[in-house]
Design an enzyme around this catalytic site. Structure first.
Site, mmCIF file in Angstrom:
data_model
loop_
_atom_site.group_PDB
_atom_site.id
_atom_site.type_symbol
_atom_site.label_atom_id
_atom_site.label_comp_id
_atom_site.label_asym_id
_atom_site.label_seq_id
_atom_site.Cartn_x
_atom_site.Cartn_y
_atom_site.Cartn_z
ATOM 1 N N SER A 45 0.832 -1.198 0.000
ATOM 2 C CA SER A 45 0.000 0.000 0.000
ATOM 3 C C SER A 45 0.873 1.256 0.000
ATOM 4 O O SER A 45 1.671 1.450 -0.913
ATOM 5 C CB SER A 45 -0.964 -0.043 1.189
ATOM 6 O OG SER A 45 -2.028 0.850 1.017
ATOM 7 N N ASP A 84 -6.155 -3.657 -2.185
ATOM 8 C CA ASP A 84 -5.059 -3.282 -1.281
ATOM 9 C C ASP A 84 -4.317 -4.507 -0.742
ATOM 10 O O ASP A 84 -4.917 -5.486 -0.303
ATOM 11 C CB ASP A 84 -5.642 -2.492 -0.108
ATOM 12 C CG ASP A 84 -4.602 -1.715 0.647
ATOM 13 O OD1 ASP A 84 -3.751 -2.342 1.304
ATOM 14 O OD2 ASP A 84 -4.618 -0.470 0.591
#
Length: 324
Positions: free
Chosen positions: A63, A193
């Protein structure tokens, strides 16, 4: 004297040379809290007195950590990355709707990474995302030696741009839209993610070093950097009543990521306790430090950056030993 005899001292000198440790840098996810990570890295870069890609043999990011990892591997300085964060984090985090957040994230990835591919990385890199349909990790890698299987047909980063890989790794669904990519082989994947599978990617990084790269455990040195732990932000009564569903989901996602982070760290301690690892991820309990992954107050982001620099001090001697 034979050529073989001439080469003997050279071979002996090589054999007696000190073995270089295999250094790994692992960077957690955490959205805007990546400012803390950058604060730590600023001091590490000052310590090494050079670009960080030269100090690490493998950099792994999830991320927000994937943005930092990719830019480090392309030769950017920590100060340059921090300036990009100051310009772009507020526009990415401030919008309420997923499509506006994703559009801002796509602009950020495109502007800072452009058309860079994984072949451009100046040290090995892994970017962690989640295969949404198959519910499995999806990890972009730069070096065929990092492949566990199908190494003969390995394509760095599956043939996609770094910008697309980073956007996938940062797509914290449902607050961002999921990212569809098409590999160089024409395969399509719907990604989200990387924090859903490894918000703290240290365990994946060590597994690559030990498993795929076959580095002896005694030679591995790991620097693992989180984003810090903070109290939850307070909301006004009006805000809670108006956005109760949204806020509940934010807190739930934040909790999932934090549990994932701690679980990975506990597993690392159990499975790889013999591998020298410096974990930097301080806890702050002061009410004024309350924040979450969608923080967009510039003053608060500056405070996170300062806390990262302060955290470095606690581990400075250990880091000197690892990075010397």
């Amino acid at each position: 004297m034979s050529a073989e005899a001439n080469s003997a001292p050279e071979r002996n000198a090589s054999a007696n040379a000190p073995k270089k440790p295999f250094r790994v840098l692992a960077l957690d996810g955490g959205g805007a809290k990546g400012f803390y990570t950058l604060g730590v890295l600023k001091e590490i870069e000052a310590l090494t007195q050079g670009p960080l890609y030269k100090s690490f043999d493998l950099i792994v990011g999830t991320s927000t950590g994937s943005i930092i990892a990719s830019l480090l591997c392309l030769g950017r300085s920590v100060d340059q990355i921090t300036e990009l964060y100051r310009q772009h984090v507020v526009p990415v985090m401030k919008p309420w709707t997923p499509w506006k957040k994703s559009a801002a994230l796509e602009r950020l990835a495109g502007e800072v990474l452009r058309d860079a591919t994984f072949e451009a990385a100046q040290t090995r890199i892994s970017i962690v995302a989640t295969n949404w349909r198959d519910e499995r990790p999806f990890i972009f890698k730069s070096d065929p030696m990092q492949a566990y299987r199908r190494s003969a047909s390995f394509v760095p980063g599956f043939g996609v741009r770094m910008a697309d890989a980073v956007q996938a790794s940062c797509s914290a669904y449902p607050f961002f839209c999921r990212k569809e990519i098409t590999t160089s082989q024409g395969e399509k994947y719907l990604l989200a993610d990387g924090g859903y599978c490894a918000n703290n990617p240290t365990l994946y990084a060590i597994a690559d070093a030990v498993g795929a790269l076959q580095v002896p455990r005694s030679d591995i040195r790991v620097v693992s950097i989180g984003v810090g732990e903070y109290p939850e932000p307070r909301r006004s009564v009006f805000s809670v009543l108006r956005w109760v569903g949204y806020l509940f989901t934010v807190r739930l996602l934040q909790k999932v990521m934090e549990i994932n982070t701690q679980s990975m760290e506990q597993l690392r301690e159990v499975l790889f306790s013999d591998i020298e690892t410096i974990r930097i991820n301080e806890r702050y309990t002061e009410p004024e430090m309350a924040t979450d992954m969608f923080e967009h107050d510039p003053d608060k982001l500056g405070a996170l950056w300062s806390k990262g620099r302060q955290s470095f001090e606690k581990y400075e001697l250990q880091l000197k030993n690892v990075l010397a």
